[in-house]
Write an enzyme that holds these catalytic residues in place. Sequence first.
Site, PDB file in Angstrom:
ATOM      1  N   GLU A  48       0.594  -0.791  -0.324  1.00 52.90           N
ATOM      2  CA  GLU A  48       0.014   0.046   0.179  1.00 52.90           C
ATOM      3  C   GLU A  48       0.531   1.424  -0.366  1.00 52.90           C
ATOM      4  O   GLU A  48      -0.072   2.604  -0.147  1.00 52.90           O
ATOM      5  CB  GLU A  48      -0.656  -0.118   1.078  1.00 52.90           C
ATOM      6  CG  GLU A  48      -0.354   0.224   2.249  1.00 52.90           C
ATOM      7  CD  GLU A  48      -0.853  -1.036   3.147  1.00 52.90           C
ATOM      8  OE1 GLU A  48      -0.676  -2.306   2.672  1.00 52.90           O
ATOM      9  OE2 GLU A  48      -0.580  -1.789   4.064  1.00 52.90           O
ATOM     10  N   ASN A  49       1.868   0.772  -0.112  1.00 52.82           N
ATOM     11  CA  ASN A  49       2.852   2.109   0.334  1.00 52.82           C
ATOM     12  C   ASN A  49       3.119   2.690  -1.045  1.00 52.82           C
ATOM     13  O   ASN A  49       3.846   3.482  -1.867  1.00 52.82           O
ATOM     14  CB  ASN A  49       4.308   1.749   1.101  1.00 52.82           C
ATOM     15  CG  ASN A  49       5.482   0.602   0.618  1.00 52.82           C
ATOM     16  OD1 ASN A  49       4.404  -0.302   0.181  1.00 52.82           O
ATOM     17  ND2 ASN A  49       6.277   0.898   0.736  1.00 52.82           N
TER      18      ASN A  49
END
Lengths: 215, 215, 230, 230
Positions: A48-49
Amino acid sequence: MLSQEARIKIAKRVAEELSDGDIVNLGVGIPTLIPDYLGDKKVHLQSENGLLGMGPTPDEKDINMDLISASKHPISMEPGASLFDSSDSFVMIRGGHIDVAVMGALQVDQYGEIANWAIPGKNILGVGGAMDLVAGAKKIIIASMHQAKDGTPKLVEKLTFPTSGNGRANILVTEHAVFKFSDQGTELVEQLSDLSLEQLKEITGAPFTYQGALV
Amino acid sequence: MLSQEARIKIAKRVAEELSDGDIVNLGVGIPTLIPDYLGDKKVHLQSENGLLGMGPTPDEKDINMDLISASKHPISMEPGASLFDSSDSFVMIRGGHIDVAVMGALQVDQYGEIANWAIPGKNILGVGGAMDLVAGAKKIIIASMHQAKDGTPKLVEKLTFPTSGNGRANILVTEHAVFKFSDQGTELVEQLSDLSLEQLKEITGAPFTYQGALV
Amino acid sequence: MTDKLINKNDLSKLINDGDTLLVGGFGLSGTPFTLIDVLATLGKKNLTVVSNNLGEKDKGLGILLHKGCLKKAIGSYFTSNRDAVYEWSKGNLEIELVPQGTLAERIRCGGAGIAGFYTKTAAGTKLAEGKEEREFDGETHVFERAIKGDVSLIKAWKADTLGNLIYDHTGRNFNPVMATASKIVIAEVDEIVEVGELSPYEITTPHVYVDYLVLSDYKKIGGKYVVPGS
Amino acid sequence: MTDKLINKNDLSKLINDGDTLLVGGFGLSGTPFTLIDVLATLGKKNLTVVSNNLGEKDKGLGILLHKGCLKKAIGSYFTSNRDAVYEWSKGNLEIELVPQGTLAERIRCGGAGIAGFYTKTAAGTKLAEGKEEREFDGETHVFERAIKGDVSLIKAWKADTLGNLIYDHTGRNFNPVMATASKIVIAEVDEIVEVGELSPYEITTPHVYVDYLVLSDYKKIGGKYVVPGS
């Protein structure tokens, strides 16, 4: 069973639930063990980064601390990987484009509602992407030990910990069993240890059915 | 004055309003003439279909119909240009990151409110990025002939054409004059033709002040 | 070479009467000409098309209009196609006019799991009529809902065999947001390359968004797309 | 070489007591270490920091916390910094906890001229308490407002002399949205190259968003940022 052995057993069983080509987001803890047990299956890991196509931990000499996982460990990129910013990453997550999210949980209720970010009475200071994943992933698999460290069951009739949202888990995999959730409640679909049904019921906090009948 | 001559005069005068380094969006019509009159001044042209750093029309051999302006003509890229999609382009526009938008208008009222997309009684089928620019640009310059083709003034007391939004023009440049708008109304700041003040008043549809006094 | 590659004629199985189609392109750039050509032969009815403009007369989406496939068009600029104006004036075509930035954002929201948003754009205008208005920080904003499609027809420059896409210059326009916002996404591409040939930094649409790839019939000659066989 | 390049000590003129700062980074990647180091020496008070996390103990934003510069922190994950938890429990630090995707989107809205949006994320949870909820398509959504800053402190890999930026892999994270959402944007970069060296396809943050550039004091050795002089 030793804890690490149990964790690996869970990871292996979850790996069986994944299909070639799936877009998968893996949470912290047990889910991070899954890539080791995929065999020939090729899934695409989303971090998700800002990465789709996460590869394994690189050799020491290839480490770049600006290429890290959501757990903040150094990673590599698979061929075909792509990079994007946090807002685009959550377009992918919130918008329903992640096939499977595998996450841990503090509790799951009999319909699959998840509590995985806060314990009552303790400081509530971290949520990360958990609620976005709960709201957005097409399929949610909870990978968790059957009981918390204090022996209380993770699968419960009704959450006593704060909910992570209206999204529901589809499957719970523990070291003892695989459960499926629906609006009808929990169904035991597979036993993974030599516990009897009675023993399993003993350490589980919610009613469940097995082969059509309430256990 | 011939129409093209007037249009060039307007474009030249608007060019004087632009500063080195400005991020500028140019609308269709007269605004597209401005780049020819910037001299040494270096502004960055934004094209709402996804480019910052628009350069001049390329040679025939360098034309790529996937590198076009918002007016759909082939363009080139300046060094330092960047490409983005329509949603990011309007982050730039709506979010207040465009220093100056130069656009045409059907009417402007005495406080700078703009009508530039629809004529009552005619089909209303095109708006493009006009309303986004009116809502978002830091500064709006209207570059327009003083009167419409039918002789009616463009600068009016109150719009009779549909408004383009709550954003206001800062400046109006016509072939006869430069006007500035504020909450107090219209101020004539510069005459560009040999019309007397009386003659200018005659062909203008709104009251305006000049050197502090109402004309 | 890639299981996402389909024959253009497979389009018939993927699009149904009454579908909402998101179609990429700005003017004629970044427009899936081949997919539109095929669609025009399928005799589909009552389609709603979401696209910045309806192509030009008999070009791009203009063809679908001409064939009577369209019930409704949602976009920002229809004036470039006189046929659209004519059909609308005859009551044969519904038109929903949306400011260009609002259109892009509504589609992005459709793909991003966002139900709607408040924008200053168009507040106080005819295009805000009938829409919820609300004050934020002393300024009037209009509430706009997300747009989702059944099928997106987009145009990219290159795909890799996984389905990652890059676009040619301003041919990008609405294509990346449309790639996120439909149940089925079909990308017409000029070229398919091996996985690894597109840099992770260049990839604009990650493969997760792309269901099918179709090779374009159109070749660019002298920078202009040339109709196949002409 | 570029009029956007400033000395890191000029930061003192750009940041005021009580400012809201948007600070890039996820964990310690894409974090403007140099800018934070300088800021920690300035004795500013009552700052609100918007950042995914507050660094780690005495690392990154952890330093500002330690120096007592912070009034409030808005982010998604503070548990990685015990000091943040401690100061919060003592009543010395306000914390607003926001789901990570909602945080990114709120900042994007701040830069995009969008006042707020409705998301399913966090509906029905403690984090939605006191917020407007509304049904769309049968599902409950939470209304979230845009976040804007006074100053953004971001970290990029390379800038060109115009101020165009590219980021190193996942060092991108929150930096591009933060570049759009403050009155003043200061980018710490490892390197400044000539205009034209960054491809128009690679540029992630166009120069329009960047007001000032500061060269980083930190060098990466063996893939890890090394504290200057150590």
